[in-house]
Design a protein around this motif. Structure first.
Motif, PDB file in Angstrom:
ATOM      1  N   ASN A 199       9.318  -9.993 -67.450  1.00 16.87           N
ATOM      2  CA  ASN A 199      10.287 -10.449 -66.690  1.00 16.87           C
ATOM      3  C   ASN A 199      11.544 -10.573 -67.278  1.00 16.87           C
ATOM      4  OD1 ASN A 199      11.404 -11.423 -64.131  1.00 16.87           O
ATOM      5  ND2 ASN A 199      11.045 -13.555 -64.618  1.00 16.87           N
ATOM      6  N   GLU A 207       9.431  -5.405 -67.644  1.00 11.56           N
ATOM      7  CA  GLU A 207       8.888  -5.904 -66.379  1.00 11.56           C
ATOM      8  C   GLU A 207       7.870  -6.858 -66.527  1.00 11.56           C
ATOM      9  OE1 GLU A 207       7.430  -4.007 -62.054  1.00 11.56           O
ATOM     10  OE2 GLU A 207       8.520  -2.725 -63.426  1.00 11.56           O
ATOM     11  N   SER A 228      15.248  -7.645 -68.696  1.00 10.50           N
ATOM     12  CA  SER A 228      15.523  -6.412 -68.545  1.00 10.50           C
ATOM     13  C   SER A 228      15.372  -5.646 -69.940  1.00 10.50           C
ATOM     14  CB  SER A 228      17.076  -6.367 -68.082  1.00 10.50           C
ATOM     15  OG  SER A 228      17.867  -6.738 -69.238  1.00 10.50           O
ATOM     16  N   THR A 230      13.566 -14.557 -67.879  1.00  2.20           N
ATOM     17  CA  THR A 230      12.655 -15.327 -68.758  1.00  2.20           C
ATOM     18  C   THR A 230      13.565 -16.009 -69.975  1.00  2.20           C
ATOM     19  OG1 THR A 230      10.804 -14.303 -67.736  1.00  2.20           O
ATOM     20  CG2 THR A 230      10.705 -15.452 -69.792  1.00  2.20           C
ATOM     21  N   MET A 241      16.439 -10.145 -60.713  1.00  2.00           N
ATOM     22  CA  MET A 241      15.340 -10.857 -61.137  1.00  2.00           C
ATOM     23  C   MET A 241      15.563 -11.979 -61.975  1.00  2.00           C
ATOM     24  SD  MET A 241      13.314  -8.823 -64.402  1.00  2.00           S
ATOM     25  CE  MET A 241      13.807  -7.280 -64.193  1.00  2.00           C
TER      26      MET A 241
END
Length: 103
Positions: free
Chosen positions: A33, A30, A35, A4, A1
């Motif tokens: 964006n 999530e 963890s 951000t 991922m």
């Protein structure tokens, strides 16, 4: 991922999701964006992030506790109503039985 970047807009989005109370921290991360590790790292290292999110977390906990209390009260009321209905049915049943015995 792809992560951000931290910023005021992202913080505002996270605060809104926290206050909504419907999402876990994992789901919020999530949606943002990021963890969970990043979320908690920001809580520890970014004073402005913590200052924005902590009141939202307190608000969320307060709302959830109020909802839990309302739910518990509703369950208690339903149990009492169920008990009262059983008692009322027993009284009616006893009256009907008495009616047929003495008629």
């Amino acid at each position: 991922m792809a992560m951000t970047k931290y910023g005021a807009e992202l913080t505002e989005k996270i605060v809104i999701l926290i206050e909504d109370g419907l999402f876990t921290v994992s789901q919020i991360c999530e949606a943002a964006n990021i963890s969970c590790l990043v979320f908690y790292s920001w809580m520890d290292t970014k004073e402005e992030f913590r200052q924005e999110t902590e009141p939202a977390m307190v608000y969320r906990r307060t709302e959830l506790m109020m909802l839990q209390a309302l739910l518990e009260e509703k369950r208690k009321t339903q149990k009492e109503e169920k008990y009262n209905n059983r008692n009322n049915l027993k009284i009616v049943s006893d009256l009907i039985r008495l009616h047929f015995v003495y008629c």
